[in-house]
Design a protein around this motif. Structure first.
Motif, PDB file in Angstrom:
ATOM      1  N   LEU A 282       0.826  -1.205   0.000  1.00 30.82           N
ATOM      2  CA  LEU A 282       0.000   0.000   0.000  1.00 30.82           C
ATOM      3  C   LEU A 282       0.860   1.254   0.000  1.00 30.82           C
ATOM      4  CD1 LEU A 282      -2.832  -1.092   2.456  1.00 30.82           C
ATOM      5  CD2 LEU A 282      -3.065  -0.665   0.007  1.00 30.82           C
ATOM      6  N   ALA A 283       1.995   1.212   0.680  1.00 30.58           N
ATOM      7  CA  ALA A 283       2.895   2.370   0.699  1.00 30.58           C
ATOM      8  C   ALA A 283       3.441   2.644  -0.700  1.00 30.58           C
ATOM      9  CB  ALA A 283       4.039   2.133   1.682  1.00 30.58           C
ATOM     10  N   GLY A 284       3.831   1.599  -1.392  1.00 34.13           N
ATOM     11  CA  GLY A 284       4.311   1.764  -2.762  1.00 34.13           C
ATOM     12  C   GLY A 284       3.214   2.236  -3.689  1.00 34.13           C
ATOM     13  N   LEU A 285       1.996   1.754  -3.469  1.00 38.73           N
ATOM     14  CA  LEU A 285       0.861   2.190  -4.284  1.00 38.73           C
ATOM     15  C   LEU A 285       0.583   3.670  -4.062  1.00 38.73           C
ATOM     16  CD1 LEU A 285      -1.206   0.925  -6.258  1.00 38.73           C
ATOM     17  CD2 LEU A 285      -2.773   0.721  -4.328  1.00 38.73           C
ATOM     18  N   ALA A 286       0.652   4.121  -2.801  1.00 41.49           N
ATOM     19  CA  ALA A 286       0.441   5.541  -2.500  1.00 41.49           C
ATOM     20  C   ALA A 286       1.458   6.406  -3.221  1.00 41.49           C
ATOM     21  CB  ALA A 286       0.519   5.764  -0.992  1.00 41.49           C
ATOM     22  N   GLN A 287       2.686   5.939  -3.289  1.00 38.53           N
ATOM     23  CA  GLN A 287       3.735   6.686  -3.987  1.00 38.53           C
ATOM     24  C   GLN A 287       3.408   6.809  -5.473  1.00 38.53           C
ATOM     25  OE1 GLN A 287       7.624   4.935  -3.547  1.00 38.53           O
ATOM     26  NE2 GLN A 287       8.686   6.676  -4.462  1.00 38.53           N
ATOM     27  N   LYS A 288       2.896   5.752  -6.081  1.00 37.47           N
ATOM     28  CA  LYS A 288       2.544   5.798  -7.500  1.00 37.47           C
ATOM     29  C   LYS A 288       1.319   6.673  -7.737  1.00 37.47           C
ATOM     30  CE  LYS A 288       4.583   1.327  -8.705  1.00 37.47           C
ATOM     31  NZ  LYS A 288       4.355  -0.059  -9.189  1.00 37.47           N
ATOM     32  N   MET A 289       0.371   6.650  -6.811  1.00 34.34           N
ATOM     33  CA  MET A 289      -0.798   7.514  -6.928  1.00 34.34           C
ATOM     34  C   MET A 289      -0.388   8.981  -6.901  1.00 34.34           C
ATOM     35  SD  MET A 289      -3.124   5.199  -4.324  1.00 34.34           S
ATOM     36  CE  MET A 289      -4.678   6.114  -4.338  1.00 34.34           C
ATOM     37  N   ASN A 290       0.508   9.315  -6.011  1.00 31.61           N
ATOM     38  CA  ASN A 290       0.991  10.700  -5.929  1.00 31.61           C
ATOM     39  C   ASN A 290       1.801  11.089  -7.163  1.00 31.61           C
ATOM     40  OD1 ASN A 290      -0.069  11.641  -3.471  1.00 31.61           O
ATOM     41  ND2 ASN A 290       1.509  10.559  -2.295  1.00 31.61           N
ATOM     42  N   ALA A 291       2.586  10.152  -7.681  1.00 30.87           N
ATOM     43  CA  ALA A 291       3.378  10.457  -8.883  1.00 30.87           C
ATOM     44  C   ALA A 291       2.461  10.758 -10.060  1.00 30.87           C
ATOM     45  CB  ALA A 291       4.302   9.276  -9.200  1.00 30.87           C
ATOM     46  N   LEU A 292       1.336  10.042 -10.166  1.00 32.97           N
ATOM     47  CA  LEU A 292       0.404  10.277 -11.260  1.00 32.97           C
ATOM     48  C   LEU A 292      -0.236  11.653 -11.154  1.00 32.97           C
ATOM     49  CD1 LEU A 292      -1.177   9.240 -13.738  1.00 32.97           C
ATOM     50  CD2 LEU A 292      -2.856   8.284 -12.146  1.00 32.97           C
TER      51      LEU A 292
END
Length: 544
Positions: free
Chosen positions: A388-398
């Motif tokens: 989930l932490a890695g997913l949050a990082q990708k969501m923010n990058a988008l």
């Protein structure tokens, strides 16, 4: 100087409604000219790309599945869910006509043309409080709407070949600029070839408007949005780009037609940009996973009533439109996506479209990993990560790349997942969550159980990786349109018909200028095109 064509009937628009009108007129011996803005290979309009679901009443398929449906029951559901007003005279009459005649004039008629339906009736738009479809009615054309449309085009061409040849002319790539009338009587149209600029005049005593709705223009869609409802700033385009409302304005301004319920629409709440767009702003409408958590732009679950698809699409759109940002998130794991994720339309439903029954059954039983992997590969809005932490990082990058801002706190996203998973700490029987209740209700119906996961914690071991899909509102169909009577004749403000002018399909709000009211029972659009088209043709050929 414009070239001239003489014909008995001119049909403006080559979508399903226009094709069926032309076919029925040709079968009765009339000469017909179809004018369509798109290229010849895209004749068929939006129906060529649609999934092919139809709300039908009292069919043999319902009877085989022991579904107790009747026109009276369907009308109660229709009027309740659509909230049609008492003074909506023609929309109510078209609703009554639909439920009374969808069996013989759509289901039986299509079967007579060699079409088949998938042997299961789905249960959609049940209503948040049971005021929608009280029984399953959603029939799926085997081969999708693409098969339907191509068969109708072939039937139109066969009808034209019977008897005296040359009775059908199709002018592709042409845009109608004027509907001619003299003393209020229709006499034909003028059109222009959009590539060359060549003018053509088509003389005819009958003009049938079949140009679709107004939702192919996101600007028109937003402009018509009712002032008392949350209005989105932006939307994706999931309709046909040529359905821009230009001919609606021409009909009202110059011919005395009445455009009613223009603010009522059938949009979707979970669109993503098409990875390979056919036109600017082109979007795909995903079918939201019932088991996914629907989050706002910060990663918090939208509530207090969670958003769950399959109950009230109209309400979903309103809830998404009121959010502070024009996008929301679907959070799920791979297990959920493989079982539940889908995209509306023929393009991404190859097994149904190409009638691959065995492969369809296998993907339904084992999970559609193929589609999930395709979206992971093609769409930058479909994010996958092991944590989930890695997913949050990708969501923010988008969002940083697209909107110049970041909104997801990894701790908030984790807390959202933990709060949902806490429902299962003492077992499913002791859970107390409205989304779980709705999922369990949906799974009571066999076809829905096959496509809906048994509720489990999001963070179940072995169910990953995690997936986040950034979604936004997307246009689809206009529920309002030009007001028509049960013969599909266009009506003036005084209630009289404009002599020689007809309107069918979405351009007429699928009958009467808005037969669905504020909400559709879903699947009422393709049948609405067929019913209004056949009504117009009957009137034209009988002179009634």
């Amino acid at each position: 100087m414009a070239s001239a064509v003489r014909t008995d009937v001119v049909v403006v628009g080559g979508g399903l409604a226009g094709i069926v009108t032309a076919m029925e007129c040709l079968k009765a011996g009339r000469h017909v000219t179809v004018i369509d803005r798109d290229t010849s290979d895209r004749l068929g309009g939006l129906a060529l790309w649609a999934f092919g679901g139809m709300a039908l009443v009292g069919t043999p398929l319902q009877q085989r599945m022991k579904i107790p449906d009747t026109p009276e029951r369907a009308l109660r559901d229709w009027l309740s869910f659509g909230e049609l007003a008492e003074d909506d005279t023609w929309p109510r009459r078209w609703a009554e006509f639909y439920v009374q005649h969808s069996r013989e004039q759509v289901y039986d008629w299509l079967v007579s043309h060699g079409l088949k339906f998938f042997p299961a009736v789905n249960w959609v738009e049940r209503g948040r409080f049971g005021e929608g479809n009280s029984v399953p009615r959603y029939h799926v054309v085997w081969g999708t709407s693409r098969e339907l449309t191509r068969r109708m085009i072939s039937a139109m061409q066969r009808a034209a070949a019977e008897g005296v040849g040359g009775r059908l002319k199709v002018l592709s790539g042409h845009r109608v600029t004027t509907v001619e009338n003299s003393a209020g009587v229709i006499s034909g149209v003028q059109a222009v070839h959009e590539a060359s600029g060549a003018q053509v005049r088509v003389e005819a005593p009958v003009v049938v408007l079949a140009m679709g709705g107004v939702n192919g223009s996101t600007e028109q869609c937003i402009a018509n949005w009712p002032a008392h409802r949350p209005r989105p700033a932006t939307m994706l385009n999931g309709a046909h780009p040529f359905a821009d409302g230009a001919l609606h304005r021409l009909a009202t301004d110059e011919l005395g037609a009445q455009l009613t319920h223009a603010g009522e629409m059938w949009n979707y709440a979970a669109g993503i940009p098409h990875p390979h767009p056919h036109f600017p702003g082109h979007g795909l409408s995903t079918i939201p996973c019932k088991s996914a958590l629907w989050l706002d732009h910060t990663g918090r679950r939208i509530g207090p009533e969670p958003l769950v698809t399959g109950f009230d699409t109209h309400e979903l759109c309103q809830q998404v439109a009121v959010q502070k940002q024009p996008w929301t998130w679907h959070l799920m794991n791979w297990r959920i996506a493989a079982r539940e994720f889908a995209i509306s339309g023929a393009e991404h439903n190859q097994r149904v479209r190409d009638k691959q029954l065995i492969r369809f059954v296998l993907e339904t039983a084992l999970g559609n990993h193929r589609l999930v992997k395709q979206m992971q590969r093609e769409s930058r809005h479909f994010l996958v990560d092991d944590t989930l932490a890695g997913l949050a990082q990708k969501m923010n990058a988008l969002t940083q790349a697209e909107q110049g801002s970041q909104h997801i706190d990894p701790a908030v996203l984790q807390a959202t997942a933990d709060a949902f998973d806490a429902n299962f700490a003492k077992g499913l029987a002791l859970s107390n969550d409205d989304q779980i209740r709705r999922i369990l209700h949906a799974r009571q119906w066999g076809p829905e159980k096959m496509r809906t996961c048994k509720p489990e914690p999001l963070q179940t071991k072995g169910a990953g990786p995690y997936i986040a899909i950034q979604v936004q509102l997307i246009t689809r169909k206009s529920l309002g349109g030009l007001q028509t009577d049960l013969q599909s004749r266009v009506l003036r403000a005084d209630g009289g018909a404009v002599p020689g002018l007809y309107c069918v399909g979405e351009a007429a709000g699928f009958g009467g200028g808005g037969a669905s009211g504020k909400r559709s029972l879903e699947g009422t659009f393709l049948p609405g095109c067929i019913l209004t088209a056949r009504a117009a043709a009957r009137s034209i050929v009988t002179g009634a």
